[in-house]
Design an enzyme around this catalytic site. Structure first.
Site, PDB file in Angstrom:
ATOM      1  N   GLN A  84       0.804  -1.219   0.000  1.00 45.60           N
ATOM      2  CA  GLN A  84       0.000   0.000   0.000  1.00 45.60           C
ATOM      3  C   GLN A  84       0.840   1.273   0.000  1.00 45.60           C
ATOM      4  OE1 GLN A  84      -3.084  -1.514   3.244  1.00 45.60           O
ATOM      5  NE2 GLN A  84      -3.788   0.356   2.262  1.00 45.60           N
ATOM      6  N   HIS A  85       0.185   2.371  -0.386  1.00 46.53           N
ATOM      7  CA  HIS A  85       0.636   3.752  -0.164  1.00 46.53           C
ATOM      8  C   HIS A  85       1.758   4.232  -1.071  1.00 46.53           C
ATOM      9  CE1 HIS A  85      -1.765   3.320   3.394  1.00 46.53           C
ATOM     10  NE2 HIS A  85      -0.876   2.608   4.046  1.00 46.53           N
ATOM     11  N   ASP A 245      -2.358  -4.924  -0.223  1.00 50.27           N
ATOM     12  CA  ASP A 245      -2.008  -6.217   0.372  1.00 50.27           C
ATOM     13  C   ASP A 245      -2.824  -6.543   1.617  1.00 50.27           C
ATOM     14  OD1 ASP A 245      -0.709  -4.255   1.892  1.00 50.27           O
ATOM     15  OD2 ASP A 245       1.289  -5.124   1.653  1.00 50.27           O
TER      16      ASP A 245
END
Length: 493
Positions: A84-85, A245
């Site tokens: 992520q991110h 994820d």
């Protein structure tokens, strides 16, 4: 007998790519292909070349298919779950302009603090996005890029998350899902859309962002001829929107509207996370109030320092990771990469409580305790975000599902068991992130609700169930006292 059909679920994590080949009917894990990533950067910097992710995906898929012994014609769908991110900026040809800033890159901590203040504080952000900006969030990284690498920010023809980048390579279509989008801090979990005011605050044109599919299981396109050639798969198979994820792990566990709700999960990996699928929209400044991949919500707390940090301490002490014993009076907070929960992005590790008779094995045990405590302390807040009373004995006694690499380690399991005082369930199904992605792929190929698919696949799995032991309240109180008193003067803000 009809020919066997399979789907491929891709787990593109910080350190590597895994491609799981899974039978669409039984959920049997037939093979897993693997390929490593490269992470660069010193101090707070953590970056990767997105092209490395693509090459790793191709290698992992080819390896998994070869190991399965099946023909490529057996594959009917593919989906990607990604770390992520991360911030990926592309040129007009879809090529990365620079290395991606990863979730654990903490250089954007000043930008996160400034953004939080500019909108009116943590509560204002939580009301809109469910999440307060910290260095991990994509919005903070975009702001850092604007201030520190303005030429590439201005040249960006597209802004993507890691899984978005890979999915677009597969289908030739730009797309994301609510789960991963909710980790950007420019997507509203209330309106289920990009927030125009936040985009304005960030100077980010919505045209640079991918459309948001209704769920991670939506078929957003078909595998292109060029991607099919690179992966050795049939052209035209289903490509799902995919997700982040953590959201994919929830699907893999059967958490969601068609499965388990409000049951906590603790994931022990590079990061430590605690989360649950819920129908309640979370609005706590102490948590990330993410959306889930299936249309529900996924309140989550994440720490930056978990298995890798403890392994580093073991290496420094010259010990095997399972040479640990309880820490005694020693407290070791292994915040080697700064920390996200609590929000201490410039912190370093802290050791206190040493005595003449403190042993190396106790120091290693104290590192386990410090890492486990940091993520376990968010459990009460998680229960509240799900609309539950954490003081309710039934809620406090709910089993804690333990996943991630640490769930396979004896010392991790016993440390969590001792500090939580909860019964533990270690799921028998492996590769949960990839399994969740495979369920999304199966759904995109016409298989129904992805959580229901994963639940059906997990029906035959043999979960390990460990009864609760008496909680070590002495260790819990000791670590909490050190963390609370040391946060500002010693750990840094």
């Amino acid at each position: 007998m009809p020919p066997r059909t399979v789907v491929i679920g891709v787990d593109s994590s910080t350190q590597s790519t895994k491609a799981a080949v899974i039978d669409t009917v039984t959920g049997e894990l037939l093979a897993v292909g693997r390929a490593p990533h490269v992470v660069t950067g010193e101090g707070g910097a953590r970056e990767s070349d997105p092209e490395v992710w693509w090459r790793a995906l191709c290698d992992a898929v080819a390896g998994g298919l070869k190991e399965s012994g099946l023909s490529a014609s057996s594959v009917i769908g593919i989906a990607v779950a990604g770390q992520q991110h991360g911030l990926v900026v592309l040129d007009r040809s879809g090529r990365p302009l620079r290395p991606a800033l990863l979730w654990n890159d903490t250089r954007s901590a000043p930008q996160a603090a400034a953004l939080t203040a500019e909108l009116g504080g943590p509560d204002a952000w939580t009301a809109r996005t469910g999440t307060v900006p910290v260095a991990s969030m994509t919005a903070s990284k975009w702001q850092w890029l604007r201030e520190n690498d303005p030429s590439n920010a201005e040249a960006a023809a597209a802004v993507r998350l890691p899984h978005d980048f890979l999915t677009e390579r597969l289908a030739g279509t730009a797309a994301t899902d609510p789960g991963d989008a909710s980790g950007t801090c420019w997507y509203s979990t209330g309106t289920h859309a990009y927030d125009p005011e936040l985009l304005g605050l960030l100077g980010l044109d919505e045209a640079l962002l991918p459309p948001v599919a209704a769920t991670g299981a939506v078929r957003i396109g078909s595998l292109t001829a060029s991607a099919a050639g690179a992966l050795g798969l049939p052209e035209g198979i289903a490509v799902a929107a995919g997700t982040g994820d953590n959201m994919s792990a929830a699907v893999g566990l059967g958490l969601g509207g068609a499965g388990l709700l409000d049951h906590p999960v603790l994931s022990l990996g590079t990061s430590g996370t605690v989360f649950a699928a819920s129908l309640a929209r979370p609005a706590s400044t102490a948590l990330s109030g993410f959306a889930a991949a299936d249309g529900t919500y996924l309140p989550l707390a994440c720490t930056l320092n978990c298995t890798l940090a403890v392994d580093k301490v073991a290496t420094l002490l010259g010990l095997h990771r399972d040479d640990a014993v309880p820490g005694g009076e020693a407290v070791l907070l292994p915040f080697l990469d700064g920390e996200r929960t609590p929000d201490l992005p410039t912190s370093a590790g802290l050791l206190t409580g040493l005595r003449h008779d403190t042993t190396p094995q106790q120091l290693l045990g104290a590192a386990y305790e410090g890492a486990a405590f940091t993520v376990l302390r968010a459990l009460d807040e998680l229960s509240s975000a799900c609309g539950l009373d954490p003081a309710d004995p039934e809620v406090a006694a709910r089993p804690l599902r333990l996943i991630g690499g640490g769930a396979q380690g004896r010392t991790w399991v016993e440390t969590v068991r001792r500090l939580s005082g909860r019964p533990l369930i270690v799921p028998g199904s492996g590769e949960l992130v990839a399994r969740g992605a495979a369920a999304l792929a199966a759904s995109a190929a016409g298989g129904g609700d992805p959580v229901a698919v994963a639940t059906r696949w997990n029906a035959a799995a043999e979960d390990a169930e460990l009864p609760a032991v008496e909680r070590d309240t002495e260790a819990w109180d000791r670590i909490g006292s050190v963390l609370d008193r040391a946060s500002v003067p010693l750990l840094g803000g």
